[in-house]
Design a protein around this motif. Structure first.
Motif, PDB file in Angstrom:
ATOM      1  N   GLN A 169       0.825  -1.208   0.000  1.00  0.00           N
ATOM      2  CA  GLN A 169       0.000   0.000   0.000  1.00  0.00           C
ATOM      3  C   GLN A 169       0.859   1.259   0.000  1.00  0.00           C
ATOM      4  N   ALA A 170       2.038   1.181   0.634  1.00  0.00           N
ATOM      5  CA  ALA A 170       2.932   2.345   0.655  1.00  0.00           C
ATOM      6  C   ALA A 170       3.410   2.683  -0.747  1.00  0.00           C
ATOM      7  N   LEU A 171       3.827   1.679  -1.508  1.00  0.00           N
ATOM      8  CA  LEU A 171       4.262   1.934  -2.887  1.00  0.00           C
ATOM      9  C   LEU A 171       3.083   2.324  -3.769  1.00  0.00           C
ATOM     10  N   ALA A 172       1.910   1.733  -3.509  1.00  0.00           N
ATOM     11  CA  ALA A 172       0.721   2.085  -4.298  1.00  0.00           C
ATOM     12  C   ALA A 172       0.332   3.538  -4.060  1.00  0.00           C
ATOM     13  N   ALA A 173       0.528   4.029  -2.819  1.00  0.00           N
ATOM     14  CA  ALA A 173       0.169   5.414  -2.500  1.00  0.00           C
ATOM     15  C   ALA A 173       1.018   6.406  -3.280  1.00  0.00           C
ATOM     16  N   LEU A 174       2.265   6.022  -3.624  1.00  0.00           N
ATOM     17  CA  LEU A 174       3.112   6.918  -4.408  1.00  0.00           C
ATOM     18  C   LEU A 174       2.551   7.141  -5.807  1.00  0.00           C
ATOM     19  N   GLN A 175       1.860   6.151  -6.335  1.00  0.00           N
ATOM     20  CA  GLN A 175       1.348   6.248  -7.696  1.00  0.00           C
ATOM     21  C   GLN A 175      -0.089   6.758  -7.740  1.00  0.00           C
ATOM     22  N   HIS A 176      -0.679   7.002  -6.583  1.00  0.00           N
ATOM     23  CA  HIS A 176      -2.060   7.476  -6.542  1.00  0.00           C
ATOM     24  C   HIS A 176      -2.102   8.953  -6.930  1.00  0.00           C
ATOM     25  N   PRO A 177      -3.056   9.355  -7.771  1.00  0.00           N
ATOM     26  CA  PRO A 177      -3.117  10.766  -8.198  1.00  0.00           C
ATOM     27  C   PRO A 177      -3.575  11.724  -7.110  1.00  0.00           C
ATOM     28  N   GLN A 178      -4.020  11.226  -5.978  1.00  0.00           N
ATOM     29  CA  GLN A 178      -4.492  12.091  -4.899  1.00  0.00           C
ATOM     30  C   GLN A 178      -3.375  13.010  -4.421  1.00  0.00           C
TER      31      GLN A 178
END
Length: 591
Positions: A169-178
């Motif tokens: 989830q930490a790496l996924a959060a980097l790619q989130h447009p939010q």
């Protein structure tokens, strides 16, 4: 969206070619092909984009694909051909081999296990049985598109990071447009409006307010605060100058005295229609008593002073609310812009006061980018410490060091520490507030993972700074590449810094700053035409500012990229760079 794509691209490119070499560990499996046979039972083995020189101890055929398992042993790694994995001439050869591997590993055929194994097979990535089982579980739990999830799992495996939901989830959060800045602002507002918050909420709200105030791009609110202070406590000449500027910005009315101005604010503060926004912005003034009754009983100047004190530096919204109260027909941003124009006029009759405010404004902005000396900590460095990017390291320094830090007054509360404390005590919080806090925590952890210490001399740091442009929060993504000095500081003389911005007027922008021997060259990437007039206007100012801090400007170039990062698969230059990064120098192994 632009910055999330750039972060994803940077994450893939943070490692150098030395760090991208094939690091084989016992128990790993991967698929490779024999490309050449040499005398002396040696051969060339191709595994994806990597070429290995191998010593053969089995009769293998050129041009055939084999599955290999890494064996334990000292010295160079030993590879064993997985003889049990054979081709099925009557069916899909690749699918047949995947089914055999899953059967040997005791994993369920089909579903996420086979989907992940197919991805490893296509990319020739080494993996273990645990990698496959844990990765398939993450793939099944992920709410992201399958190709994004597979890329994230591959990165976790490749960098030997724990295959846990938290790291994923930490790496996924980097790619989130939010936007990180918008989320911090929204969480700060949610906590301010919540009536169920305890110490955890107040601590988190306080550090969010402090960080958001620091990242106001031009500190537009501070010149207004200084004008108000001059109006309250300044000498007669300074007070006269402040009144003149406040009238020209529309804050005070024409021919309105300071006393009339204070009385008008008092009258507006006690109006019934203003009670709700006042109570929301200044909750501390309405605890256990009626704010209207208190304001009515006070002198107008004292009401103004109370509001000013409540709208402290960590509560920028308080002063903005005062501007809305003073003149509801004028947007605060218009006031800020008009005041900024007045500060640029050298022949203004209130020039001494405006010049002083402008110089203090410039000093604060420069301080944000400079490293302090001795006990003075640079604002940017302090900001990164407050984010908590070294939170775990600080926890490991020991109780004695922590006690010494407290005694020296050096203990710094961090956003990550406050988020962890808040989420562990999240009773009576709304789902939206919890979701915002979780996203910020995951984004911070993602930057920590992306900036972990490298084994080679060159180090990479990746972080994001929320900035406020006008009334809108945005994110500035920064990547630093270079070495550390013996004292542990970032080397300011030889480094490379990249800024990724989304600006209102010129949209997606990347600034590449390269520094060698304190000589600075800038390259700006933007889809728009080069603004020749603006560059001629601001380049001398930039050169002067750099010279004041000990640097020399070498060049400023403007480039229009042919493709955005999202389309880099069609960009031959990007593909050439990727091949350079993936170039493998070779390693001897025994089969």
């Amino acid at each position: 969206m632009f910055q999330s794509e750039m972060i994803s691209s940077m994450n893939r490119g943070l490692q150098t070619s030395e760090n991208r070499s094939l690091a084989l560990r016992p128990g790993q499996m991967f698929q490779g092909m024999i490309t050449k046979l040499y005398p002396g039972q040696t051969a060339q083995l191709q595994a994806g984009n990597m070429t290995l020189t191998a010593q053969l101890e089995a009769q293998l055929e050129t041009g055939r694909q084999y599955w290999f398992r890494v064996q334990a042993g000292d010295g160079m790694p030993r590879l064993q051909v997985m003889e049990q994995v054979r081709s099925n001439p009557q069916g899909d050869q690749q699918q047949s081999q995947r089914s055999q591997i899953l059967q040997q590993l005791g994993l369920q055929a089909g579903g996420p296990h086979e989907q992940l194994l197919r991805h490893f097979q296509q990319t020739s990535q080494p993996f273990t049985q645990t990698d496959l089982a844990s990765g398939a579980r993450l793939l099944q739990q992920s709410g992201l598109p399958a190709h994004h999830s597979l890329q994230l799992i591959s990165r976790l495996v490749n960098e030997q990071l724990p295959l846990t939901r938290e790291t994923f989830q930490a790496l996924a959060a980097l790619q989130h447009p939010q936007s990180m800045g918008e989320t911090m602002h929204a969480l700060h507002e949610s906590l301010a409006q919540s009536s169920s918050g305890g110490n955890e909420s107040r601590g988190l709200q306080q550090i969010l307010g402090s960080l958001l105030q620091q990242t106001n791009s031009s500190k537009q609110i501070e010149p207004v605060r200084q004008l108000f202070n001059a109006l309250l406590t300044g000498e007669n000449s300074v007070r006269t100058q402040a009144e003149q500027v406040l009238r020209e910005t529309g804050i005070m009315r024409a021919k309105e005295s300071a006393e009339q101005f204070f009385s008008r604010i008092q009258a507006e503060a006690v109006k019934p229609e203003n009670r709700a926004p006042m109570q929301q912005t200044f909750p501390q003034l309405f605890q256990g008593q009626s704010g209207n009754q208190v304001f009515n009983a006070m002198k107008p100047a004292n009401v103004f002073t109370m509001l000013m004190n409540a709208a402290g530096p960590d509560q920028p919204e308080g002063l903005t609310q005062m501007l809305r109260l003073i003149n509801p027909d004028t947007a605060p941003q218009q006031v800020f812009e008009q005041l900024d124009r007045l500060m640029q006029q050298r022949n203004h009759s209130a020039s001494p006061l405006l010049q002083m405010i402008h110089e203090q404004q410039t000093d604060r902005e420069l301080l944000f980018l400079q490293r302090g000396q001795g006990q003075d900590t640079a604002q940017l460095r302090m900001f990164l410490q407050q984010l908590g990017l070294q939170h775990e390291h600080d926890l490991r320094i020991g109780l004695n060091d922590l006690q010494q830090s407290r005694e020296a007054g050096q203990r710094i509360e961090t956003l990550k520490g406050q988020l962890l404390h808040f989420l562990q005590n999240q009773a009576n919080q709304t789902p939206q507030t919890i979701q915002q806090a979780e996203f910020l925590l995951q984004r911070l952890t993602g930057f920590q993972i992306a900036s972990q210490e490298q084994q080679h001399p060159v180090q990479h740091l990746l972080f994001q700074v929320p900035f406020k442009f006008g009334e809108q929060y945005s994110d500035i993504t920064m990547q630093w590449e270079g070495k550390r000095t013996k004292e542990g500081y970032l080397d300011e003389d030889h480094c490379r810094i990249m800024f990724y911005l989304e600006l209102a007027a010129i949209r997606d922008t990347m600034v590449d700053v390269q520094i060698q021997n304190r000589v600075v060259s800038l390259t700006i990437f933007n889809q728009m035409e080069k603004p020749e007039q603006l560059q001629r206007m601001f380049e001398p100012i930039l050169a002067k500012r750099l010279e004041e801090t000990g640097y020399k400007l070498s060049s400023v170039r403007w480039k229009q990229p042919d493709n955005t990062p999202a389309n880099d698969n069609n960009n031959p230059d990007v593909q050439t760079e990727k091949r350079k990064r993936q170039n493998y120098k070779g390693v001897d192994v025994r089969i």
